[in-house]
Design a protein around this motif. Structure first.
Motif, PDB file in Angstrom:
ATOM      1  N   CYS A   1       2.806  19.251 -27.460  1.00 20.81           N
ATOM      2  CA  CYS A   1       3.443  19.593 -26.228  1.00 20.81           C
ATOM      3  C   CYS A   1       3.227  21.183 -25.768  1.00 20.81           C
ATOM      4  O   CYS A   1       4.011  21.765 -26.603  1.00 20.81           O
ATOM      5  CB  CYS A   1       4.462  18.990 -25.807  1.00 20.81           C
ATOM      6  SG  CYS A   1       5.256  19.508 -24.090  1.00 20.81           S
TER       7      CYS A   1
ATOM      8  N   ASP B   1       5.128  22.699 -23.748  1.00 18.08           N
ATOM      9  CA  ASP B   1       6.314  22.967 -23.572  1.00 18.08           C
ATOM     10  C   ASP B   1       7.545  22.841 -24.625  1.00 18.08           C
ATOM     11  O   ASP B   1       8.106  23.980 -25.131  1.00 18.08           O
ATOM     12  CB  ASP B   1       7.196  22.100 -22.558  1.00 18.08           C
ATOM     13  CG  ASP B   1       6.505  22.530 -21.092  1.00 18.08           C
ATOM     14  OD1 ASP B   1       5.787  23.491 -21.046  1.00 18.08           O
ATOM     15  OD2 ASP B   1       6.700  21.879 -20.003  1.00 18.08           O
ATOM     16  N   CYS B   2       7.460  21.814 -25.378  1.00 21.94           N
ATOM     17  CA  CYS B   2       8.482  21.860 -26.734  1.00 21.94           C
ATOM     18  C   CYS B   2       7.695  21.675 -27.886  1.00 21.94           C
ATOM     19  O   CYS B   2       8.350  21.534 -28.774  1.00 21.94           O
ATOM     20  CB  CYS B   2       9.222  20.322 -26.365  1.00 21.94           C
ATOM     21  SG  CYS B   2       8.261  18.963 -26.419  1.00 21.94           S
TER      22      CYS B   2
ATOM     23  N   CYS C   1       3.946  13.588 -23.339  1.00 20.92           N
ATOM     24  CA  CYS C   1       4.962  14.125 -24.405  1.00 20.92           C
ATOM     25  C   CYS C   1       5.946  12.917 -24.510  1.00 20.92           C
ATOM     26  O   CYS C   1       6.478  12.240 -23.645  1.00 20.92           O
ATOM     27  CB  CYS C   1       5.534  15.361 -23.843  1.00 20.92           C
ATOM     28  SG  CYS C   1       6.861  16.089 -24.917  1.00 20.92           S
TER      29      CYS C   1
ATOM     30  N   CYS D   1      12.184  16.484 -22.684  1.00 26.24           N
ATOM     31  CA  CYS D   1      11.384  17.534 -22.143  1.00 26.24           C
ATOM     32  C   CYS D   1      10.913  17.293 -20.919  1.00 26.24           C
ATOM     33  O   CYS D   1      10.584  15.918 -20.410  1.00 26.24           O
ATOM     34  CB  CYS D   1      10.141  17.319 -23.048  1.00 26.24           C
ATOM     35  SG  CYS D   1       8.757  18.561 -22.285  1.00 26.24           S
TER      36      CYS D   1
ATOM     37  N   ARG E   1       8.256  18.100 -19.336  1.00 30.44           N
ATOM     38  CA  ARG E   1       6.519  17.793 -19.207  1.00 30.44           C
ATOM     39  C   ARG E   1       6.584  16.464 -19.420  1.00 30.44           C
ATOM     40  O   ARG E   1       7.076  15.906 -20.473  1.00 30.44           O
ATOM     41  CB  ARG E   1       6.138  18.779 -20.254  1.00 30.44           C
ATOM     42  CG  ARG E   1       4.677  18.382 -20.329  1.00 30.44           C
ATOM     43  CD  ARG E   1       3.899  19.182 -19.475  1.00 30.44           C
ATOM     44  NE  ARG E   1       3.813  20.592 -19.675  1.00 30.44           N
ATOM     45  CZ  ARG E   1       3.007  21.631 -18.962  1.00 30.44           C
ATOM     46  NH1 ARG E   1       2.046  20.905 -18.544  1.00 30.44           N
ATOM     47  NH2 ARG E   1       3.062  22.733 -19.074  1.00 30.44           N
TER      48      ARG E   1
HETATM   49 ZN   LIG Z   1       7.357  18.166 -24.421  1.00 32.38          ZN
END
Ligand SMILES: [Zn+2]
Length: 431
Positions: free
Chosen positions: A42, A44-45, A80, A85, A87
């Motif tokens: 992902c 983001d994370c 995700c 998260c 996202r």
């Molecule tokens: Zn994520």
């Protein structure tokens, strides 16, 4: 993956993409492609995402042979799995694709417009996209090439020429631009608006000190504005007025005399069957490039239409000025220039006297041409290139686009790899 699709993948040669299927549809190759990415984190994370279906985009690539290519990209969607998260889902992206074109298709549009002098409209048609999309490709790929400071390294002879960017129309005056040329290397350095001292000064003051210190010669259109700009911005350079520009003035004088004589003897402007009008192009051509037949035409037309030998006089004066520039030394040039003044005063028409006065005013610059050993004949060639481009684009009205296209055509080194000759090499293949 079967053999057919791995061959197609190799032919496509697009990093990270594989061809899953292909079909010839309405004279186009349709290639079903996808990326090799089967494991992504992902954005983001960073937690490993799981597949979440596909979405399809269509992208135009460079042609295979003469056949247009459409990529049907089955884009992966991902989800995700981390509950904390923000996202939820995301779609893959690739550097190889931008909007409706592949990166290399955009680069090819830029190259074709720049190197091959195709119009943006023609390239838009070739790739089946809109004009704005094609122009954006030219801009995105062309600007870094044009902005590369290495283009301006090592200039020792600078040519400064005016040219018409756009002829006058019902809504505007003639729009002029100034082009700056590396005379030694025959490279267009830049194009600036107007033909004023200010535009040249601004350009020169934006250059490095090193650049300004290393220009030895500046060859200009005999134009007070340019002269002033160069005297102040490049005090160490020798300013010259070359053959091309001096003869351009002389040809203008011949034209002016011819038009006036036509008007005075016929009472109207030149028409197709008027003797002088019929030879207007021959009069401004170099004498030695006229055939015997053309020379006879000129003499006959002058006999009929030039009763007081005014056009013939201007013509002779123009040829004498050309002789000045053919001189092999400064001494010979000085003698011939004196003969030019005498001839002009014998001819004594107002247009020719004005020409003589202008040349007199620029005499040091005309003669310094013989001490610098440089001709500006190359910026003449550059003018012709500009003319050709301008006609091709039907008069580009946006100055930034105009400058970009000129520089991409005449100011950038294209490293297109020449195609190997088909003969003389043994095939290394593989049956
Ligand atoms: Zn994520």
């Amino acid at each position: 993956m079967d053999e057919r699709s791995s061959d197609a993948t190799a032919l496509l040669g697009m990093d990270g993409f594989v061809v899953r299927a292909m079909d010839l549809v309405d004279g186009e190759w349709w290639l079903l492609v996808e990326t090799r990415a089967d494991m992504v984190g992902c954005p983001d994370c960073g937690v490993r995402a799981i597949g979440h279906g596909r979405s399809t985009v269509q992208v135009r690539d460079v042609p295979i042979g003469l056949v247009p290519v459409r990529l049907i990209w089955k884009k992966r969607r991902w989800r995700c799995v981390d509950d904390d998260c923000a996202r939820q889902t995301f779609t893959e992206a690739s550097d190889e694709v931008e909007g409706s074109l592949t990166r290399r298709a955009r680069a090819e549009i830029c190259r074709a417009v720049g190197e091959d002098d195709h119009t943006v409209a023609a390239e838009a048609r070739r790739f089946g996209v809109g004009w704005a999309t094609a122009m954006a490709a030219v801009r995105d790929h062309g600007k870094p090439l044009v902005d590369d400071p290495r283009r301006l390294h090592g200039v020792r002879a600078l040519g400064v020429d005016e040219h018409k960017m756009l002829a006058a129309g019902p809504t505007h005056h003639t729009i002029y631009a100034t082009q700056l040329v590396d005379i030694d290397r025959h490279v267009l350095l830049d194009v600036v608006r107007d033909r004023s001292a200010a535009s040249v000064t601004t350009w020169l003051s934006s250059r490095t000190r090193y650049f300004r210190d290393h220009v030895e010669v500046a060859a200009i259109d005999p134009h007070a504005g340019y002269f002033k700009a160069l005297r102040t911005s490049l005090p160490r350079a020798t300013v010259t007025v070359d053959v091309f520009h001096a003869v351009k003035l002389a040809n203008a004088a011949v034209d002016d005399v011819r038009r006036r004589v036509q008007r005075e003897t016929l009472g109207h402007r030149g028409r197709n069957h008027d003797p002088l009008y019929g030879i207007r192009r021959l009069l401004t051509r170099a004498y030695e490039r006229l055939s015997d037949k053309q020379l006879a035409r000129v003499e006959e037309a002058l006999r009929i239409g030039d009763l007081y030998d005014e056009v013939g006089g201007a013509w002779a004066v123009k040829e004498q000025l050309r002789c000045v520039h053919d001189a092999e030394s400064l001494e010979v040039a000085t003698v011939r220039l004196e003969q030019f003044y005498e001839l002009a005063h014998t001819a004594a028409t107002p247009e020719v006297l004005r020409l003589a006065k202008t040349i007199k005013r620029w005499e040091p610059q005309v003669l310094s041409f013989f001490t610098t050993g440089r001709t500006n004949a190359r910026s003449e060639a550059m003018n012709l290139i500009t003319e050709k481009l301008r006609r091709n684009a039907h008069g580009i009205r946006n100055f930034e686009n105009y400058r970009l296209r000129l520089l991409l055509h005449s100011g950038v080194q294209w490293h297109t790899r020449p195609t190997a000759r088909i003969r003389g090499r043994h095939p290394r293949l593989i049956a």
